[in-house]
Design an enzyme around this catalytic site. Structure first.
Site, PDB file in Angstrom:
ATOM      1  N   ASP A  10      -2.842  -4.093   8.709  1.00 25.38           N
ATOM      2  CA  ASP A  10      -3.621  -3.112   9.456  1.00 25.38           C
ATOM      3  C   ASP A  10      -5.012  -3.141   8.836  1.00 25.38           C
ATOM      4  O   ASP A  10      -5.189  -2.780   7.672  1.00 25.38           O
ATOM      5  CB  ASP A  10      -2.957  -1.741   9.301  1.00 25.38           C
ATOM      6  CG  ASP A  10      -3.774  -0.596   9.915  1.00 25.38           C
ATOM      7  OD1 ASP A  10      -4.938  -0.815  10.304  1.00 25.38           O
ATOM      8  OD2 ASP A  10      -3.216   0.514   9.985  1.00 25.38           O
ATOM      9  N   TYR A 227       0.251   7.587  -0.818  1.00 24.53           N
ATOM     10  CA  TYR A 227       0.422   7.274   0.595  1.00 24.53           C
ATOM     11  C   TYR A 227      -0.814   6.571   1.138  1.00 24.53           C
ATOM     12  O   TYR A 227      -1.915   7.092   1.058  1.00 24.53           O
ATOM     13  CB  TYR A 227       0.703   8.540   1.412  1.00 24.53           C
ATOM     14  CG  TYR A 227       0.843   8.209   2.880  1.00 24.53           C
ATOM     15  CD1 TYR A 227       1.925   7.460   3.322  1.00 24.53           C
ATOM     16  CD2 TYR A 227      -0.130   8.590   3.796  1.00 24.53           C
ATOM     17  CE1 TYR A 227       2.044   7.111   4.647  1.00 24.53           C
ATOM     18  CE2 TYR A 227      -0.009   8.245   5.135  1.00 24.53           C
ATOM     19  CZ  TYR A 227       1.080   7.508   5.552  1.00 24.53           C
ATOM     20  OH  TYR A 227       1.202   7.147   6.875  1.00 24.53           O
ATOM     21  N   LYS A 230       1.879   3.350   6.619  1.00 21.25           N
ATOM     22  CA  LYS A 230       3.214   2.760   6.555  1.00 21.25           C
ATOM     23  C   LYS A 230       3.114   1.242   6.473  1.00 21.25           C
ATOM     24  O   LYS A 230       2.098   0.643   6.777  1.00 21.25           O
ATOM     25  CB  LYS A 230       4.016   3.186   7.791  1.00 21.25           C
ATOM     26  CG  LYS A 230       4.898   4.405   7.522  1.00 21.25           C
ATOM     27  CD  LYS A 230       5.820   4.207   6.313  1.00 21.25           C
ATOM     28  CE  LYS A 230       6.791   5.352   6.145  1.00 21.25           C
ATOM     29  NZ  LYS A 230       6.832   5.904   4.776  1.00 21.25           N
TER      30      LYS A 230
HETATM   31  P1  13P Z   1      -0.173   3.121  10.072  1.00 25.80           P
HETATM   32  O1  13P Z   1       0.539   2.675   8.825  1.00 25.80           O
HETATM   33  O2  13P Z   1       0.315   2.422  11.288  1.00 25.80           O
HETATM   34  O3  13P Z   1      -1.668   2.966   9.897  1.00 25.80           O
HETATM   35  O4  13P Z   1       0.137   4.643  10.305  1.00 25.80           O
HETATM   36  C1  13P Z   1      -0.414   5.551   9.413  1.00 25.80           C
HETATM   37  C2  13P Z   1      -0.241   6.973   9.789  1.00 25.80           C
HETATM   38  O5  13P Z   1      -0.455   7.820   8.942  1.00 25.80           O
HETATM   39  C3  13P Z   1       0.172   7.327  11.157  1.00 25.80           C
HETATM   40  O6  13P Z   1       0.205   8.734  11.339  1.00 25.80           O
HETATM   41 MG    MG Z   2      -3.368   2.429  10.643  1.00 24.75          MG
HETATM   42 MG    MG Z   3       0.394   0.376  11.566  1.00 22.92          MG
HETATM   43 MG    MG Z   4       0.550   0.692   8.249  1.00 20.52          MG
END
Ligand code: 13P
Ligand code: MG
Ligand code: MG
Ligand code: MG
Ligand code: 13P
Ligand code: MG
EC number: 3.1.3.11
Length: 379
Positions: A10, A227, A230
């Protein structure tokens, strides 16, 4: 030998965390085109699921090859520049390190790689997910390779009857173990039923002694210690001729099982199988998505993709996912929608605990004043 590598990151979301901007995709396509021209890659395609770009590449350098990993890193730096210029959300989000050294391990981008001798016909499915973590593949992999109620071939096909070996990583203690199924199926389930910690890294055929599946296994939060979004994992599964048939590999996703991810990476939500057009998580940054891109690999070339979940036979799974989402959303900030505390440890919980440390008191012993609201006179 051919190596199929999916390397993903990402590097910025459009809008929020929902998609990848088309300019970033064309930049990545240009980079792949050049790498094929230069002879680094045999073939390559760009795909996306939600806000994650996947480079799907074939080459002859084997897994963990510096040249291939470095190429992917450089490409993600270029797409990050576009994200910065357009002010997209979370530009360079998954690039946790500032400099490349050797390979991508621990640097943020995820990768699944499989090296194999090409069979006369080599069907593979590349799965890309968004808004979830690598343990999301545990349940479908078990069904594909160990559950005869999913995979008829385990019973019917003599080359599958002896089962498959599962290599499992313990992401908390950086160690691994191999389980033989069907003999050790229940041992395997004890571990991979806890997908935040134990993740299937690869699967091999016992009879054919060939690799069948590989996943991206890293957890961004365990790398960063906080964090940072994801992991949004990827997975490669080879099919047919002593391995599960294409339809057996897709079948587990007819049940949109609950995975960790969704909003702020902190909620359980169903994983919805979708075609590429619908891989744009919106509601509560979800529900988490999975796309399945089918290829026939021929002399290293990627013939495809076919967008396997863009098919009416997965309509009901999508409807079920929406229903499950309604049900879970109504829990708001309560478990089991919100993740259990041990899985939230890399969010604000630590700070909150520290701030409130001095406010906690021991429980009163019998007969003592039992109210902490001592200033409020009671009649
Ligand atoms: P991503 O890992 O897809 O960027 O999602 C992060 C997030 O906090 C979605 O609410
Ligand atoms: Mg993202
Ligand atoms: Mg993502
Ligand atoms: Mg992600
Ligand atoms: P076909 O007869 O369409 O090739 O199907 C064979 C098969 O094994 C399907 O799983
Ligand atoms: Mg051929």
């Amino acid at each position: 030998m051919t190596t199929l590598s999916i390397i993903k990151a990402d590097t910025g979301g459009f809008v929020g965390h929902s998609e990848v901007h088309p300019e970033m995709l064309s930049e990545a396509r240009g980079a792949l085109h050049d790498a094929i021209g230069d002879g680094l890659l045999v073939d390559g395609q760009v795909a996306r699921c939600g806000d994650d770009i996947s480079l799907i590449m074939t080459h002859e350098h084997g897994p963990d090859a510096e040249a291939v990993h470095s190429f992917a890193w450089q490409t993600f730096l270029r797409t990050t520049e576009i994200a910065k210029r357009l002010g997209l959300y979370g530009a360079g989000q998954d690039l946790l390190s500032t400099a490349f050294s050797g390979n991508l391990r621990g640097m943020g981008p995820g990768y699944a790689e499989l090296e194999f001798t090409e069979r006369p016909s080599e069907p593979v499915i590349c799965f890309l997910a968004d808004k979830t973590e690598p343990g999301a593949w545990n349940l479908p992999l078990y069904k594909m390779f160990a559950d005869p109620f999913n995979t008829a071939g385990l019973v019917i096909d003599a080359k599958m009857h002896a089962g498959f070996r599962f290599e499992v990583y313990d992401l908390h203690q950086d160690k691994r173990i191999v389980f033989d199924t069907p003999r050790e199926a229940y041992d395997l389930l004890m571990f991979i039923g806890a997908p935040a910690r134990y993740v299937v890294h690869s699967v091999e055929s016992t009879t054919l002694d060939i690799p069948a599946a590989a996943t991206s296994t890293q957890r961004l939060s365990l790398i960063a210690g906080k964090y940072v979004g994801k992991d949004d994992p990827v997975m490669i599964v080879r099919c047919q001729s002593g391995l599960p048939a294409v339809g057996e590999v897709l079948e587990p996703f007819a049940f949109p099982h609950s995975v960790a991810g969704c909003m702020r990476g902190s909620h359980h939500a169903p994983i919805m199988p979708v075609g590429l057009e619908q891989a744009t998580p919106a509601r509560f940054d979800g529900p988490p998505r999975v796309v399945a891109l089918g290829f026939q690999i021929n002399d290293g070339k990627l013939i495809g993709p076919r967008d396997m979940f863009a098919d009416p036979s997965f309509d009901r799974a999508r409807a079920t996912a929406n229903k499950a989402m309604d049900y879970l959303r109504r829990h708001g900030p309560f478990e089991p929608h919100r993740l259990a505390l041990e899985d939230l440890e890399y969010t604000t919980m630590h700070q909150l605990e520290a701030r409130l440390t001095n406010r906690w008191e021991p429980l009163p012993t019998a007969g003592e004043e039992d109210s902490v609201l001592a200033t409020t006179p009671r009649s």
